[in-house]
Design a protein around this motif. Structure first.
Motif, PDB file in Angstrom:
ATOM      1  N   THR A 135      15.172  88.623  61.693  1.00 57.48           N
ATOM      2  CA  THR A 135      16.417  89.005  62.363  1.00 57.48           C
ATOM      3  C   THR A 135      17.421  89.544  61.357  1.00 57.48           C
ATOM      4  N   CYS A 153      10.064  88.525  65.888  1.00 57.48           N
ATOM      5  CA  CYS A 153      11.360  88.994  66.375  1.00 57.48           C
ATOM      6  C   CYS A 153      11.130  89.982  67.514  1.00 57.48           C
ATOM      7  N   CYS A 213      21.871  90.611  66.840  1.00 53.58           N
ATOM      8  CA  CYS A 213      21.212  89.378  66.370  1.00 53.58           C
ATOM      9  C   CYS A 213      21.010  88.388  67.511  1.00 53.58           C
TER      10      CYS A 213
END
Length: 331
Positions: free
Chosen positions: A81, A159, A143
Motif C-alpha cells: 500500500t 493489495c 490508501c
C-alpha cells in the motif's frame, strides 16, 4: 508469457536507467556549475528527484518485484500500500512540477514586470513544497481503498481495490478527479503555455531585430536574445518530450474513462498492448531530462564528463600513489 517477460525486462532496464541518470542529474545540478539560475536549478533538481522516486517504485518495486516475487515482504498489505501510494504521489508531483517549471519559464520570458518577483529561488522552493504536499494529500484516500487479498498467520497479504471502489459514486468521482488532475489538465496546460511562450518570444525577437537593425545596422550578437533562445530550447525540449511520451497515456485514460471499456487480460489484446505501451512510454519520460540537459546545456555536458572521468582519475591517482610507496619501500 514471452511478452510479459520481455515487459518485465524492459521495466528493470528503465528502473536502472532512471536511477542512474536522475541521480547523476541531481548531483551535477546541486554543484551549481551549469550556468543556470538558482530558480531553474531548484525546479530541475526537484523534477529529477521525483522522477528518481517514480523509477524506483513503479517499474522496479511494483512491476518487477511485486509481480514476480509474490511472497516477498513487499507483498505484505501495508508495505505494498505504501509503495502504491508513493507511485501515485511521485507521478503526480513529477507531472505538476513540470507544469510549475513551464509556468515559471512563461513568466520569465513573457512577463517582465512579474519576473523579478516570481522567478526567485524562494518562490521556487515554496511552489515545490506546495506541489509535493498537495500530491501527497491527493493520494491519501487511495490508501483507504486498498484491502488485502488474503490473511495468512494473522498477516494481510496482497493489495487490491475494494469492490466499492468500482461501484461507489464517491470513489468513482475520486478516481475520475485523479485521472483529470494527472495527466489530462497538466497535459493541456503545458501545451498551452508552450504555445504562448514560443509565440511571444518569436514576436519579441522580430521586434528586437528590427530595432537593433534601425539603430546601428549591425549584425553583432544579441546576448539577451541568445539567453532567451537557450531558455526556450531547454523549455521546449523538456516539455515537448513530456507531451510526446505522455500523449498515449493521456489519450488511453480519457478513452477508457469515457468508453468504460472492460479490462482485457489477454497479452495479445489491444487493450493490454495499449495499456502496457502507454505505461512504458510514461515511465520512459523519467529518463529523458538528463539526456536533454546533455544535448542542450554545454556546461552540464562538461560536468557530466568530469563526473564520468572522476572514478578513473581517482583510481589512477591511487595506483600512482601505491606505486611510489612500493618503490620507496623497495629502495
Amino acid at each position: 508469457m514471452f511478452l510479459q517477460k520481455s515487459y518485465a525486462c524492459l521495466m528493470s532496464v528503465i528502473s536502472l536507467l532512471s536511477f542512474t541518470v536522475n541521480l547523476l542529474a541531481i548531483v551535477i545540478l546541486c554543484r551549481g556549475k551549469c550556468a543556470l539560475s538558482k530558480c531553474i536549478t531548484r525546479y530541475l533538481v526537484a523534477m529529477a528527484a521525483s522522477d528518481l522516486l517514480v523509477g524506483i517504485t513503479d517499474p522496479f518495486l511494483s512491476q518487477t518485484i511485486l509481480s514476480y516475487f509474490p511472497y516477498s515482504f513487499l507483498n505484505i498489505t501495508p508495505v505494498c500500500t505504501t509503495i502504491y501510494f508513493l507511485i501515485f504521489t511521485a507521478t503526480a508531483v513529477s507531472v505538476w512540477l513540470t507544469v510549475a517549471f513551464t509556468f515559471d519559464r512563461f513568466v520569465a520570458l513573457c512577463c517582465e514586470q512579474q519576473k523579478t518577483r516570481y522567478c526567485t529561488k524562494r518562490t521556487a522552493a515554496v511552489i515545490i513544497g506546495a506541489v509535493s504536499v498537495l500530491g501527497c494529500l491527493e493520494n491519501v484516500p487511495r490508501c483507504f481503498a486498498i484491502v488485502p487479498g488474503y490473511v495468512f498467520d494473522n498477516l494481510p497479504w496482497g493489495c487490491y481495490y475494494k469492490p466499492t471502489f468500482y461501484t461507489s459514486s464517491a470513489w468513482i468521482a475520486y478516481d475520475v478527479t485523479h485521472r483529470v488532475l494527472t495527466p489530462c489538465i497538466p497535459f493541456f496546460l503545458i501545451l498551452l503555455l508552450n504555445v504562448l511562450t514560443v509565440r511571444r518570444i518569436v514576436a519579441a525577437s522580430k521586434v528586437r531585430r528590427g530595432l537593433r537593425g534601425r539603430s546601428n545596422g549591425e549584425h553583432d550578437k544579441d546576448l539577451e536574445m541568445e539567453n532567451r533562445r537557450k531558455s526556450i530550447v531547454l523549455l521546449v525540449s523538456i516539455t515537448g518530450t513530456f507531451i510526446l511520451l505522455w500523449a498515449t497515456q493521456a489519450v488511453f485514460i480519457m478513452f477508457t474513462s469515457i468508453a468504460k471499456t472492460g479490462y482485457d487480460s489477454s497479452p495479445t489484446g489491444y487493450y493490454y498492448i495499449t495499456r502496457v505501451t502507454s505505461a512504458f512510454l510514461q515511465l520512459l519520460s523519467t529518463c529523458t531530462n538528463t539526456c536533454i540537459y546533455v544535448v542542450t546545456q554545454s556546461k552540464f555536458r562538461i560536468e557530466l564528463i568530469n563526473a564520468v572521468k572522476f572514478p578513473m582519475r581517482a583510481m589512477r591517482a591511487h595506483l600512482h600513489s601505491e606505486f611510489h610507496t612500493t618503490r620507496k619501500q623497495g629502495v
